[in-house]
Motif scaffolding. Structure first.
Motif, PDB file in Angstrom:
ATOM      1  N   MET A  75       3.824   4.109  12.763  1.00 24.46           N
ATOM      2  CA  MET A  75       2.544   3.462  13.020  1.00 24.46           C
ATOM      3  C   MET A  75       1.938   2.899  11.744  1.00 24.46           C
ATOM      4  SD  MET A  75       0.809   5.842  15.987  1.00 24.46           S
ATOM      5  CE  MET A  75       1.077   7.418  15.163  1.00 24.46           C
ATOM      6  N   ALA A  76       2.125   3.606  10.612  1.00 20.37           N
ATOM      7  CA  ALA A  76       1.578   3.116   9.348  1.00 20.37           C
ATOM      8  C   ALA A  76       2.277   1.835   8.901  1.00 20.37           C
ATOM      9  CB  ALA A  76       1.704   4.191   8.273  1.00 20.37           C
ATOM     10  N   VAL A  77       3.600   1.770   9.099  1.00 21.82           N
ATOM     11  CA  VAL A  77       4.336   0.554   8.753  1.00 21.82           C
ATOM     12  C   VAL A  77       3.844  -0.620   9.590  1.00 21.82           C
ATOM     13  CG1 VAL A  77       6.614  -0.543   8.885  1.00 21.82           C
ATOM     14  CG2 VAL A  77       6.385   1.723   7.871  1.00 21.82           C
ATOM     15  N   ALA A  78       3.424  -0.337  10.833  1.00 20.87           N
ATOM     16  CA  ALA A  78       2.920  -1.393  11.707  1.00 20.87           C
ATOM     17  C   ALA A  78       1.505  -1.822  11.350  1.00 20.87           C
ATOM     18  CB  ALA A  78       2.969  -0.924  13.156  1.00 20.87           C
ATOM     19  N   GLY A  79       0.908  -1.202  10.338  1.00 22.78           N
ATOM     20  CA  GLY A  79      -0.410  -1.609   9.875  1.00 22.78           C
ATOM     21  C   GLY A  79      -1.565  -0.835  10.462  1.00 22.78           C
ATOM     22  N   THR A  80      -1.309   0.262  11.162  1.00 23.67           N
ATOM     23  CA  THR A  80      -2.377   1.051  11.775  1.00 23.67           C
ATOM     24  C   THR A  80      -3.225   1.724  10.707  1.00 23.67           C
ATOM     25  OG1 THR A  80      -0.900   1.491  13.647  1.00 23.67           O
ATOM     26  CG2 THR A  80      -2.873   2.856  13.465  1.00 23.67           C
ATOM     27  N   GLU A  81      -4.534   1.641  10.853  1.00 25.23           N
ATOM     28  CA  GLU A  81      -5.444   2.285   9.919  1.00 25.23           C
ATOM     29  C   GLU A  81      -5.480   3.792  10.167  1.00 25.23           C
ATOM     30  OE1 GLU A  81      -7.293   1.000   7.304  1.00 25.23           O
ATOM     31  OE2 GLU A  81      -5.964  -0.717   7.621  1.00 25.23           O
ATOM     32  N   ASP A 122       0.840  -1.192   0.000  1.00 26.57           N
ATOM     33  CA  ASP A 122       0.000   0.000   0.000  1.00 26.57           C
ATOM     34  C   ASP A 122       0.881   1.250   0.000  1.00 26.57           C
ATOM     35  OD1 ASP A 122      -1.981  -1.850   0.194  1.00 26.57           O
ATOM     36  OD2 ASP A 122      -2.501  -1.408   2.285  1.00 26.57           O
ATOM     37  N   THR A 123       0.264   2.376  -0.292  1.00 23.70           N
ATOM     38  CA  THR A 123       0.968   3.659  -0.294  1.00 23.70           C
ATOM     39  C   THR A 123       0.344   4.572   0.759  1.00 23.70           C
ATOM     40  OG1 THR A 123       1.538   3.500  -2.639  1.00 23.70           O
ATOM     41  CG2 THR A 123       1.584   5.689  -1.642  1.00 23.70           C
ATOM     42  N   LEU A 124       1.200   5.171   1.591  1.00 24.42           N
ATOM     43  CA  LEU A 124       0.768   6.126   2.612  1.00 24.42           C
ATOM     44  C   LEU A 124       0.971   7.537   2.085  1.00 24.42           C
ATOM     45  CD1 LEU A 124      -0.055   6.745   5.631  1.00 24.42           C
ATOM     46  CD2 LEU A 124       2.419   6.897   6.062  1.00 24.42           C
ATOM     47  N   LEU A 125      -0.071   8.341   2.130  1.00 26.51           N
ATOM     48  CA  LEU A 125       0.000   9.756   1.762  1.00 26.51           C
ATOM     49  C   LEU A 125      -0.433  10.576   2.971  1.00 26.51           C
ATOM     50  CD1 LEU A 125      -1.778   9.638  -1.728  1.00 26.51           C
ATOM     51  CD2 LEU A 125       0.672   9.452  -1.270  1.00 26.51           C
ATOM     52  N   SER A 126       0.273  11.645   3.252  1.00 23.60           N
ATOM     53  CA  SER A 126      -0.125  12.490   4.377  1.00 23.60           C
ATOM     54  C   SER A 126       0.321  13.927   4.145  1.00 23.60           C
ATOM     55  CB  SER A 126       0.465  11.974   5.695  1.00 23.60           C
ATOM     56  OG  SER A 126       1.870  12.143   5.723  1.00 23.60           O
ATOM     57  N   VAL A 127      -0.459  14.842   4.685  1.00 21.31           N
ATOM     58  CA  VAL A 127      -0.105  16.248   4.755  1.00 21.31           C
ATOM     59  C   VAL A 127      -0.550  16.749   6.124  1.00 21.31           C
ATOM     60  CG1 VAL A 127      -0.209  16.754   2.282  1.00 21.31           C
ATOM     61  CG2 VAL A 127      -2.280  16.937   3.670  1.00 21.31           C
ATOM     62  N   GLY A 128       0.077  17.795   6.606  1.00 19.25           N
ATOM     63  CA  GLY A 128      -0.302  18.324   7.908  1.00 19.25           C
ATOM     64  C   GLY A 128       0.322  19.667   8.175  1.00 19.25           C
ATOM     65  N   ASP A 129      -0.059  20.238   9.312  1.00 15.34           N
ATOM     66  CA  ASP A 129       0.410  21.581   9.665  1.00 15.34           C
ATOM     67  C   ASP A 129       0.357  21.730  11.170  1.00 15.34           C
ATOM     68  OD1 ASP A 129       1.095  24.223   9.824  1.00 15.34           O
ATOM     69  OD2 ASP A 129      -0.817  24.987   9.094  1.00 15.34           O
ATOM     70  N   LEU A 139      -9.143   4.035  -1.531  1.00  5.30           N
ATOM     71  CA  LEU A 139      -8.491   5.068  -0.722  1.00  5.30           C
ATOM     72  C   LEU A 139      -9.220   5.148   0.624  1.00  5.30           C
ATOM     73  CD1 LEU A 139      -6.320   7.456  -0.854  1.00  5.30           C
ATOM     74  CD2 LEU A 139      -8.315   8.935  -1.215  1.00  5.30           C
ATOM     75  N   THR A 140      -8.503   4.851   1.697  1.00  3.94           N
ATOM     76  CA  THR A 140      -9.046   4.987   3.051  1.00  3.94           C
ATOM     77  C   THR A 140      -8.342   6.162   3.715  1.00  3.94           C
ATOM     78  OG1 THR A 140      -9.369   2.593   3.175  1.00  3.94           O
ATOM     79  CG2 THR A 140      -9.449   3.818   5.235  1.00  3.94           C
ATOM     80  N   TRP A 141      -9.128   7.064   4.265  1.00  5.11           N
ATOM     81  CA  TRP A 141      -8.485   8.266   4.793  1.00  5.11           C
ATOM     82  C   TRP A 141      -9.197   8.788   6.038  1.00  5.11           C
ATOM     83  CZ3 TRP A 141     -10.701  13.339   4.485  1.00  5.11           C
ATOM     84  CH2 TRP A 141     -11.914  13.417   3.801  1.00  5.11           C
ATOM     85  N   ALA A 142      -8.454   9.571   6.808  1.00  9.79           N
ATOM     86  CA  ALA A 142      -8.971  10.233   8.010  1.00  9.79           C
ATOM     87  C   ALA A 142      -8.340  11.617   8.091  1.00  9.79           C
ATOM     88  CB  ALA A 142      -8.654   9.413   9.260  1.00  9.79           C
ATOM     89  N   GLN A 143      -9.027  12.501   8.799  1.00 11.35           N
ATOM     90  CA  GLN A 143      -8.519  13.865   8.902  1.00 11.35           C
ATOM     91  C   GLN A 143      -8.711  14.386  10.324  1.00 11.35           C
ATOM     92  OE1 GLN A 143     -10.336  16.981   9.259  1.00 11.35           O
ATOM     93  NE2 GLN A 143     -12.286  15.912   9.652  1.00 11.35           N
ATOM     94  N   CYS A 166      -4.383  11.748   6.645  1.00 12.21           N
ATOM     95  CA  CYS A 166      -3.639  10.534   6.317  1.00 12.21           C
ATOM     96  C   CYS A 166      -4.484   9.672   5.389  1.00 12.21           C
ATOM     97  CB  CYS A 166      -3.293   9.777   7.596  1.00 12.21           C
ATOM     98  SG  CYS A 166      -2.464   8.199   7.310  1.00 12.21           S
ATOM     99  N   CYS A 167      -3.887   9.246   4.281  1.00 15.82           N
ATOM    100  CA  CYS A 167      -4.578   8.397   3.305  1.00 15.82           C
ATOM    101  C   CYS A 167      -3.782   7.111   3.101  1.00 15.82           C
ATOM    102  CB  CYS A 167      -4.712   9.101   1.952  1.00 15.82           C
ATOM    103  SG  CYS A 167      -5.535  10.707   2.014  1.00 15.82           S
ATOM    104  N   ARG A 168      -4.517   5.997   2.992  1.00 14.22           N
ATOM    105  CA  ARG A 168      -3.890   4.701   2.687  1.00 14.22           C
ATOM    106  C   ARG A 168      -4.506   4.189   1.391  1.00 14.22           C
ATOM    107  NH1 ARG A 168      -1.559   0.947   6.672  1.00 14.22           N
ATOM    108  NH2 ARG A 168      -0.998  -0.990   5.577  1.00 14.22           N
ATOM    109  N   TYR A 169      -3.671   4.043   0.363  1.00 17.17           N
ATOM    110  CA  TYR A 169      -4.152   3.620  -0.957  1.00 17.17           C
ATOM    111  C   TYR A 169      -3.745   2.171  -1.200  1.00 17.17           C
ATOM    112  CZ  TYR A 169      -4.638   3.301  -6.020  1.00 17.17           C
ATOM    113  OH  TYR A 169      -4.992   2.909  -7.291  1.00 17.17           O
ATOM    114  N   ARG A 170      -4.769   1.327  -1.506  1.00 17.83           N
ATOM    115  CA  ARG A 170      -4.546  -0.082  -1.819  1.00 17.83           C
ATOM    116  C   ARG A 170      -4.651  -0.261  -3.332  1.00 17.83           C
ATOM    117  NH1 ARG A 170      -7.231   0.094   3.071  1.00 17.83           N
ATOM    118  NH2 ARG A 170      -6.262  -1.168   4.733  1.00 17.83           N
TER     119      ARG A 170
END
Length: 503
Positions: free
Chosen positions: A324-330, A295-302, A365-369, A355-359
């Motif tokens: 945490m993403a490498v450990a499989g956290t949603e 999967d691919t992890l995408l993130s932006v923040g401030d 695309l699973t994401w949270a904000q 944070c977005c997780r693309y399979r």
């Protein structure tokens, strides 16, 4: 040079009154102009540059005021010298006055010491400078050191010795202690008066109280040093923040494809846009990472704030997010743990993140904000804002719960993630849109639109939909965003990350 106090020499005549009056008028006019500049100078005592500007204006005002007084003395001629102090009636004794408030000097006094008769003659102003009773006899050269600060007595002795023995002129400063305990700084200029055979017959001197002048000069110097220190500190902090930011943000320039293997990849490109109103680096970030699962992890923040502290906090957030993403956290749970991490941080701060997780196998695309602008999805020349799940700012509430949302992407879809601050908040979005209004943010309030409420940036980004549809790569789309927002007078930093599903 003959003494101006000696009865053996005629008194100097004052210059014509008209020319001196003209100088006095010019001085007072200039003093008024400087006073106007001083009133406009910043009065904030916490700003070193403002204190330095005001101190310079005050010093100039004081010097012009004293120049006015000196010119008046020049116009009126030398002051009268008391003849016999011992014969003065008790009712005629003047009480020594303190220097006028805000003046750089009290008066200019003069004295003559006759070496043949061991007599001393002082002007009335010198009594006031030294704070002595005018009825008291003037101090001889042997007695003069008794009123001088102990640390400065060797300096006075050296100047007097050079004058009397080597006929050198006197030009120096020493500190005196007045009877009331007040310490004043006195500047003395004098010369020996030679007899017919070339020997020193007497010594005369002009003494000026420069205490306020030196105090003002110290103020100017201290505020200048403080300002230079502040600028050096700011430059150092900015350099460290920039180096830390460059070490943390992804080093790739141009497009990046993740995952690196397989047909279903994302074409990625990103750009950091610094603030145009601040030299300090903010806490904006973007990141992309291929996870062990493919999967691919995408993130932006401030993170709120600026400088090294905020940049180091941003580095901590990226490191924790990756781990945490490498450990499989949603994404939803990942936001909750980031919130807990920021809430327990030694340096309290607020932050927004997405944070977005693309399979790739399912193009899901699973994401949270967390209080962050929602992703923008562009498809077939139109764009829309994805409906955001629940999520408050990081660090705002302990134990906050964050929702998740899912979106199925199609080949050729373009996903745009950004932080707020792309455009000034006073910008009004145009009334016409090239995208489907039914899919716009109009179904949500301003707090729901990415959590940041930056509707102006969203409007202008969605207007780029037709141009995005014609772009060949994600890097071309980023270049379009930079062309649109790069020259904007932004009050805050901003990041943009674009991911395009390979066709």
């Amino acid at each position: 040079m003959p003494s101006h106090l000696s009865a053996d020499h005629p008194a100097a005549q004052p210059p014509p009154r008209g020319s001196v009056d003209a100088l006095i008028s010019q001085t007072r006019r200039l003093r008024g102009e400087v006073d106007a500049v001083r009133r406009d100078a910043p009065a904030d005592g916490t700003d070193p540059e403002g204190r330095w500007q005001r101190a310079l204006c005050d010093l100039a005002m004081h010097q012009l005021s004293d120049l006015d007084e000196h010119l008046a003395q020049l116009r009126d001629g030398p002051p009268a010298v008391p003849v016999e102090h011992e014969a003065a009636a008790p009712t005629a004794r003047a009480v020594p006055t303190a220097p006028r408030h805000g003046s750089l000097l009290s008066r200019v006094g003069s004295a003559e010491w006759n070496l043949l008769t061991d007599e001393a003659t002082w002007s009335g102003e010198l009594y006031q400078i030294l704070g002595r009773d005018p009825a008291a006899p003037p101090l001889t050269l042997d007695e003069l050191p008794s009123v001088v600060l102990e640390q400065d007595r060797p300096r006075l002795t050296a100047m007097v010795t050079d004058c009397l023995i080597d006929a050198k002129p006197i030009d120096g400063e020493f500190r005196i202690v007045r009877p009331d305990g007040d310490v004043r700084t006195v500047h003395v200029m004098g010369e020996p008066v030679l007899d017919t055979d070339g020997s020193t017959a007497s010594m005369w001197a002009v003494l000026r109280d420069v205490s306020e002048l030196r105090r003002s000069q110290r103020t100017v110097s201290e505020t200048r040093d403080s300002l230079q220190h502040q600028r050096h500190f700011a430059q150092t902090e900015r350099r460290l923040a920039v180096e830390l930011q460059e070490a943390v943000l992804p080093p790739w320039r141009g497009s990046l494809r993740l995952p690196r293997q397989g047909p279903e990849t994302l074409d990625l490109a990103a750009r950091y846009l610094p603030s145009s109103t601040s030299e300090l680096i903010g806490g904006d970030w973007y990141d992309a990472l291929e996870l062990p699962s493919g999967d691919t992890l995408l993130s932006v923040g401030d993170l709120t704030g600026r400088g090294v502290t905020v940049t180091s906090g941003m580095a901590m957030m990226i490191g924790a997010l990756r781990g945490m993403a490498v450990a499989g956290t949603e994404p939803g749970q990942l936001m909750a743990w980031l919130n807990q991490l920021l809430d327990a941080s030694v340096q309290p701060a607020l932050g927004s993140a997405m944070c977005c997780r693309y399979r790739p196998e399912s193009r899901t695309l699973t994401w949270a904000q967390a209080g962050h602008p929602a992703p923008l999805l562009f498809r077939n020349g139109t764009g829309r804002v994805l409906s955001p799940p629940d999520g408050v700012l990081l660090g705002a509430t302990s134990g906050a719960v964050y929702g998740q949302a899912e979106e199925t992407l199609e080949p050729g879809d373009l996903l745009l993630l950004h932080t707020d601050g792309l455009v000034p908040r006073r910008w009004v979005p145009p009334q016409t849109r090239s995208w489907d209004q039914s899919q716009s943010w109009e179904s949500h309030d301003s707090s729901e639109v990415g959590g940041g409420g930056d509707t102006a940036a969203v409007s202008r980004l969605l207007d780029l939909a037709p141009r995005f549809g014609e772009a060949r790569a994600a890097q071309d789309c980023v270049r379009m965003v930079v062309e649109e927002f790069g020259e904007t007078e932004r009050e805050d930093d901003a990041c943009v990350l674009i991911a395009r599903v390979a066709t």
